[in-house]
Design a protein around this motif. Structure first.
Motif, mmCIF file in Angstrom:
data_model
loop_
_atom_site.group_PDB
_atom_site.id
_atom_site.type_symbol
_atom_site.label_atom_id
_atom_site.label_comp_id
_atom_site.label_asym_id
_atom_site.label_seq_id
_atom_site.Cartn_x
_atom_site.Cartn_y
_atom_site.Cartn_z
ATOM 1 N N VAL A 108 0.860 -1.174 0.000
ATOM 2 C CA VAL A 108 0.000 0.000 0.000
ATOM 3 C C VAL A 108 0.899 1.228 0.000
ATOM 4 O O VAL A 108 1.845 1.313 0.789
ATOM 5 N N HIS A 109 0.594 2.156 -0.872
ATOM 6 C CA HIS A 109 1.380 3.390 -0.932
ATOM 7 C C HIS A 109 1.162 4.173 0.357
ATOM 8 O O HIS A 109 0.041 4.249 0.867
ATOM 9 N N PRO A 110 2.223 4.762 0.920
ATOM 10 C CA PRO A 110 2.082 5.488 2.184
ATOM 11 C C PRO A 110 1.060 6.621 2.134
ATOM 12 O O PRO A 110 0.457 6.955 3.140
ATOM 13 N N ALA A 111 0.841 7.221 0.980
ATOM 14 C CA ALA A 111 -0.092 8.346 0.884
ATOM 15 C C ALA A 111 -1.509 7.905 0.515
ATOM 16 O O ALA A 111 -2.363 8.747 0.284
ATOM 17 N N ALA A 112 -1.765 6.593 0.471
ATOM 18 C CA ALA A 112 -3.079 6.112 0.049
ATOM 19 C C ALA A 112 -4.193 6.597 0.984
ATOM 20 O O ALA A 112 -5.302 6.874 0.554
ATOM 21 N N GLY A 113 -3.915 6.732 2.268
ATOM 22 C CA GLY A 113 -4.929 7.158 3.223
ATOM 23 C C GLY A 113 -5.076 8.660 3.350
ATOM 24 O O GLY A 113 -5.946 9.145 4.078
ATOM 25 N N GLU A 114 -4.250 9.415 2.651
ATOM 26 C CA GLU A 114 -4.268 10.874 2.774
ATOM 27 C C GLU A 114 -5.603 11.500 2.377
ATOM 28 O O GLU A 114 -6.108 12.361 3.103
ATOM 29 N N PRO A 115 -6.247 11.117 1.254
ATOM 30 C CA PRO A 115 -7.539 11.740 0.920
ATOM 31 C C PRO A 115 -8.595 11.511 2.003
ATOM 32 O O PRO A 115 -9.335 12.434 2.353
#
Length: 156
Positions: A108-115
């Motif tokens: 999972v990309h580290p920024a996937a949860g940012e939105p």
């Protein structure tokens, strides 16, 4: 290519005469040569007007990797021998890859949860009705986006 680079960029003391006997130096010089061919002999790509300057910057960035202090005096010194891995280590590594929990989960990309985090931050309640705030529709607590619709009611 090596003689040209040594002469043109004055890398006499950087690239030793025995460069071809050191695999790491050969790989770096091969990468530089491949990049040079792509830039100078390839088709012009839009947005790459400074590609030649980028190549020269890359050459200068590679200089520390081309230096061989052991061979700087002009006498070749063999690179250290590569120690072979112990017997059975390949099978052990394959087993670890197969059974490891680390590799079982999908990446999972580290920024996937940012939105979702940003949306939750924008929609977080600012006030509650217990604090005396009411909304004309009385459906949802206020958020940063809807707070202008809320008004303070007098305490009862």
């Amino acid at each position: 290519m090596v003689a040209w680079a040594r002469t043109t960029f004055e890398l006499y003391n950087t690239i030793p005469n025995c460069w071809y006997r050191h695999s790491a130096v050969v790989e770096h010089l091969t990468a530089l040569y491949t990049g040079w061919i792509r830039i100078y002999a390839g088709e012009e790509a839009p947005g790459r007007e400074l590609a030649e300057a980028d190549w020269i910057n890359t050459l200068h960035a590679f200089v520390p990797y081309l230096k061989l202090p052991a061979c700087a005096a002009g006498t070749h010194q063999e690179p250290p021998l590569i120690v072979p891995p112990p017997a059975g280590s390949d099978e052990a590594f394959e087993t670890w890859l197969t059974l490891s929990d680390t590799n079982a989960a999908a990446a999972v990309h580290p920024a996937a949860g940012e939105p979702a985090r940003r949306d939750a931050e924008l929609n977080a309640p600012l006030w509650t009705e217990e604090q005396g705030w009411t909304h004309p529709s009385r459906r949802t607590p206020p958020t940063r986006r809807t707070r202008r619709l809320w008004r303070r009611t007098p305490p009862r």
